[in-house]
Design a protein around this motif. Structure first.
Motif, mmCIF file in Angstrom:
data_model
loop_
_atom_site.group_PDB
_atom_site.id
_atom_site.type_symbol
_atom_site.label_atom_id
_atom_site.label_comp_id
_atom_site.label_asym_id
_atom_site.label_seq_id
_atom_site.Cartn_x
_atom_site.Cartn_y
_atom_site.Cartn_z
ATOM 1 N N HIS A 273 12.934 -19.648 33.231
ATOM 2 C CA HIS A 273 14.100 -20.065 32.459
ATOM 3 C C HIS A 273 15.131 -18.939 32.347
ATOM 4 C CE1 HIS A 273 16.642 -22.167 29.735
ATOM 5 N NE2 HIS A 273 16.550 -21.194 28.852
ATOM 6 N N THR B 279 13.501 -26.017 33.351
ATOM 7 C CA THR B 279 12.813 -24.806 32.905
ATOM 8 C C THR B 279 12.769 -24.720 31.391
ATOM 9 O OG1 THR B 279 14.819 -23.440 33.096
ATOM 10 C CG2 THR B 279 13.337 -23.520 35.021
ATOM 11 N N GLY C 78 2.078 -20.765 29.957
ATOM 12 C CA GLY C 78 3.336 -21.507 30.085
ATOM 13 C C GLY C 78 4.537 -20.700 29.632
ATOM 14 N N PHE D 24 7.224 -19.941 32.384
ATOM 15 C CA PHE D 24 8.515 -20.595 32.189
ATOM 16 C C PHE D 24 9.522 -19.707 31.480
ATOM 17 C CE2 PHE D 24 5.996 -24.362 33.188
ATOM 18 C CZ PHE D 24 6.839 -24.949 34.112
ATOM 19 N N GLY E 148 5.310 -24.789 27.088
ATOM 20 C CA GLY E 148 4.552 -23.543 26.993
ATOM 21 C C GLY E 148 4.471 -23.029 25.567
ATOM 22 N N GLY F 236 9.863 -26.859 30.433
ATOM 23 C CA GLY F 236 8.628 -26.123 30.676
ATOM 24 C C GLY F 236 8.372 -25.061 29.625
#
Length: 106
Positions: A52, A24, A44, A48, A31, A27
């Motif tokens: 996250h 995460t 993103g 994320f 993002g 990601g």
């Protein structure tokens, strides 16, 4: 070379959540690149960021539970918790703990 020990259930949970937390993070970094560098989309960061945040909280909880169940020394618990802050740091910490036998019952 030191053998890799069989993981306990708490060790398996820690290893899995460490991987999820790192994924995460990756990601979220992607993002942020798309949002702030290319200025193409903020989807993103939106997606994320939420994933996250949840993974971070899960990682902290699993780290504390694993630390208690596996009787980690205080330094190991503090290292595990600190690893959640820098991007992708949970992966080398998980590998290090696995090699030291901190994720197994024995």
């Amino acid at each position: 070379m030191k053998p890799i020990h069989a993981l306990s259930p708490a060790g398996k949970a820690f290893a899995a959540v460490a991987l999820i937390e790192a994924a995460t993070w990756a990601g979220l970094l992607l993002g942020m690149f798309l949002k702030y560098v290319t200025a193409t989309t903020d989807l993103g960061v939106w997606l994320f960021g939420r994933l996250h945040g949840a993974a971070f909280m899960l990682y902290v909880g699993v780290s504390v539970v694993a630390g208690l169940r596996l009787r980690w020394p205080l330094w190991a618990l503090l290292v595990a918790l600190a690893a959640a802050v820098p991007p992708l740091a949970t992966l080398p910490v998980e590998y290090w703990f696995r090699r030291r036998g901190l994720l197994s019952d024995s």
